[in-house]
Design a protein around this motif. Structure first.
Motif, PDB file in Angstrom:
ATOM      1  N   SER A  18     -67.529 -19.308  40.521  1.00  0.00           N
ATOM      2  CA  SER A  18     -68.748 -20.235  40.655  1.00  0.00           C
ATOM      3  C   SER A  18     -69.769 -19.320  39.757  1.00  0.00           C
ATOM      4  O   SER A  18     -69.585 -18.271  39.359  1.00  0.00           O
ATOM      5  CB  SER A  18     -69.146 -20.009  41.984  1.00  0.00           C
ATOM      6  N   ALA A  19     -70.846 -20.110  39.558  1.00  0.00           N
ATOM      7  CA  ALA A  19     -72.057 -19.506  38.826  1.00  0.00           C
ATOM      8  C   ALA A  19     -72.607 -18.351  39.558  1.00  0.00           C
ATOM      9  O   ALA A  19     -72.910 -17.440  38.976  1.00  0.00           O
ATOM     10  CB  ALA A  19     -73.165 -20.637  38.827  1.00  0.00           C
ATOM     11  N   THR A  20     -72.470 -18.249  40.910  1.00  0.00           N
ATOM     12  CA  THR A  20     -72.994 -17.180  41.530  1.00  0.00           C
ATOM     13  C   THR A  20     -72.111 -15.799  41.254  1.00  0.00           C
ATOM     14  O   THR A  20     -72.586 -14.878  41.024  1.00  0.00           O
ATOM     15  CB  THR A  20     -72.729 -17.136  43.116  1.00  0.00           C
ATOM     16  N   VAL A  21     -70.855 -15.987  41.080  1.00  0.00           N
ATOM     17  CA  VAL A  21     -69.802 -15.069  40.522  1.00  0.00           C
ATOM     18  C   VAL A  21     -70.243 -14.549  39.485  1.00  0.00           C
ATOM     19  O   VAL A  21     -70.103 -13.469  38.713  1.00  0.00           O
ATOM     20  CB  VAL A  21     -68.439 -15.347  40.838  1.00  0.00           C
ATOM     21  N   GLY A  22     -70.538 -15.723  38.378  1.00  0.00           N
ATOM     22  CA  GLY A  22     -70.872 -15.520  37.191  1.00  0.00           C
ATOM     23  C   GLY A  22     -72.069 -14.392  36.972  1.00  0.00           C
ATOM     24  O   GLY A  22     -72.244 -13.568  36.078  1.00  0.00           O
ATOM     25  N   LEU A  23     -73.017 -14.838  37.675  1.00  0.00           N
ATOM     26  CA  LEU A  23     -74.191 -14.052  37.737  1.00  0.00           C
ATOM     27  C   LEU A  23     -74.005 -12.440  38.210  1.00  0.00           C
ATOM     28  O   LEU A  23     -74.659 -11.658  37.712  1.00  0.00           O
ATOM     29  CB  LEU A  23     -75.326 -14.564  38.549  1.00  0.00           C
ATOM     30  N   ALA A  24     -73.206 -12.444  39.132  1.00  0.00           N
ATOM     31  CA  ALA A  24     -72.690 -11.187  39.740  1.00  0.00           C
ATOM     32  C   ALA A  24     -71.919 -10.264  38.685  1.00  0.00           C
ATOM     33  O   ALA A  24     -72.080  -9.112  38.328  1.00  0.00           O
ATOM     34  CB  ALA A  24     -71.869 -11.245  40.829  1.00  0.00           C
ATOM     35  N   SER A  25     -71.095 -11.086  37.704  1.00  0.00           N
ATOM     36  CA  SER A  25     -70.693 -10.313  36.402  1.00  0.00           C
ATOM     37  C   SER A  25     -71.480  -9.910  35.600  1.00  0.00           C
ATOM     38  O   SER A  25     -71.506  -8.921  34.813  1.00  0.00           O
ATOM     39  CB  SER A  25     -69.445 -11.310  36.057  1.00  0.00           C
ATOM     40  N   LEU A  26     -72.629 -10.518  35.310  1.00  0.00           N
ATOM     41  CA  LEU A  26     -73.587 -10.571  34.454  1.00  0.00           C
ATOM     42  C   LEU A  26     -74.433  -9.002  35.042  1.00  0.00           C
ATOM     43  O   LEU A  26     -74.642  -8.107  34.044  1.00  0.00           O
ATOM     44  CB  LEU A  26     -74.486 -11.565  34.346  1.00  0.00           C
ATOM     45  N   ALA A  27     -74.785  -9.107  36.183  1.00  0.00           N
ATOM     46  CA  ALA A  27     -75.249  -7.992  36.787  1.00  0.00           C
ATOM     47  C   ALA A  27     -74.565  -6.598  36.768  1.00  0.00           C
ATOM     48  O   ALA A  27     -75.011  -5.555  36.387  1.00  0.00           O
ATOM     49  CB  ALA A  27     -75.649  -8.117  38.264  1.00  0.00           C
ATOM     50  N   ALA A  28     -73.225  -6.699  36.804  1.00  0.00           N
ATOM     51  CA  ALA A  28     -72.204  -5.582  36.818  1.00  0.00           C
ATOM     52  C   ALA A  28     -72.379  -5.495  35.238  1.00  0.00           C
ATOM     53  O   ALA A  28     -72.121  -4.088  35.039  1.00  0.00           O
ATOM     54  CB  ALA A  28     -70.856  -6.113  37.237  1.00  0.00           C
ATOM     55  N   THR A  29     -72.451  -6.202  34.371  1.00  0.00           N
ATOM     56  CA  THR A  29     -72.157  -5.988  32.985  1.00  0.00           C
ATOM     57  C   THR A  29     -73.578  -4.846  32.594  1.00  0.00           C
ATOM     58  O   THR A  29     -73.454  -4.008  32.029  1.00  0.00           O
ATOM     59  CB  THR A  29     -72.209  -6.993  32.141  1.00  0.00           C
ATOM     60  N   LEU A  30     -75.005  -5.295  33.005  1.00  0.00           N
ATOM     61  CA  LEU A  30     -75.910  -4.728  32.919  1.00  0.00           C
ATOM     62  C   LEU A  30     -76.026  -3.315  33.434  1.00  0.00           C
ATOM     63  O   LEU A  30     -76.429  -2.341  32.598  1.00  0.00           O
ATOM     64  CB  LEU A  30     -77.136  -5.545  33.191  1.00  0.00           C
TER      65      LEU A  30
END
Length: 200
Positions: free
Chosen positions: A124-136
Motif C-alpha cells: 500500500s501507499a502507507t508501506v511505501g511511505l514507511a519505506s521512504l522513511a526507512a531510506t532517509l
C-alpha cells in the motif's frame, strides 16, 4: 462515542465494497509471479557479474544470500505477506550494501527508489511511505558513520562525499519517492474503479 464507517445502503454498494480488496489482491498475485521469475533470471546474471568483479567478501555474501532468499520466496508456498516482506528485505539489503560500498554517490538511490515502488505496488501507499522513511533514516545513519570515520566505504575507489551531497541526494530521493508513491496510489485507485465499472 466510537465513530463507525457507514454501511453500504444498496446491494450494489455492498458488492462494490466487497469486490475492491479482491480486485487488488488478484492483480497483485498475477503481478508477483512474473516479477519474481524475471528477478531470478536477471538476478542470476547480476550475481555472476558481481562475483566476477571481486567486490569483497561482505558484498559477495550479501549478493548470494539475497539470491537464495529470492529463490525461496519464488518457489516455496509461503503466505503472500511473508514472501513479499522477504522480497522487500532483499531490495533493502542490496541498497544498503551499495550504500556502504560506494557511498551516496553510487547507485544506491536506484535500489531505494525500487524499494518504495515495490512497497507501494505490493502492499500500500502507507508501506511505501514507511519505506521512504526507512531510506532517509538509513542515509542519515550511514552518512553520519562515514562522516565521523566510524566506518569506511568498502570500495577503495569510491570517493567520500561531503555532507552537501548526502543532503541533496536525500532530498532528491524524498521528492521522487513521494511523487512515485502518490502517483501509484492514484493509479491503483483508478484501476480498481475501472474494474468495478466493468463488473457492473
Amino acid at each position: 462515542m466510537n465513530a463507525t464507517r457507514p454501511t453500504p445502503t444498496t446491494p450494489r454498494d455492498r458488492a462494490r465494497q466487497a469486490a475492491s480488496p479482491s480486485i487488488v489482491e488478484n492483480w497483485r498475485e498475477r503481478f508477483v509471479r512474473p516479477m519474481l521469475y524475471g528477478a531470478l533470471v536477471f538476478g542470476l546474471l547480476a550475481l555472476f557479474l558481481a562475483l566476477g568483479t571481486n567486490q569483497g567478501i561482505i558484498q559477495n555474501v550479501v549478493f548470494i544470500a539475497s539470491y537464495v532468499l529470492l529463490v525461496i520466496v519464488t518457489f516455496l508456498p509461503f503466505p503472500y505477506s511473508i514472501r513479499m516482506a522477504v522480497f522487500l528485505l532483499v531490495v533493502y539489503a542490496l541498497g544498503l550494501s551499495e550504500l556502504i560500498s560506494t557511498g551516496i554517490l553510487g547507485d544506491t538511490s536506484f535500489f531505494f527508489l525500487a524499494l518504495m515502488i515495490f512497497s507501494t505496488l505490493l502492499f500500500s501507499a502507507t508501506v511505501g511511505l514507511a519505506s521512504l522513511a526507512a531510506t532517509l533514516v538509513t542515509f542519515g545513519i550511514v552518512g553520519w558513520l562515514v562522516g565521523v570515520g566510524a566506518i569506511h566505504l568498502l570500495d577503495p575507489r569510491a570517493m567520500v562525499a561531503p555532507l552537501s551531497d548526502w543532503l541533496s541526494t536525500s532530498a532528491t530521493t524524498a521528492l521522487f519517492g513521494v511523487a512515485l508513491i502518490l502517483g501509484l496510489r492514484q493509479l491503483m485507485r483508478e484501476f480498481v474503479a475501472a474494474q468495478e465499472r466493468a463488473a457492473e
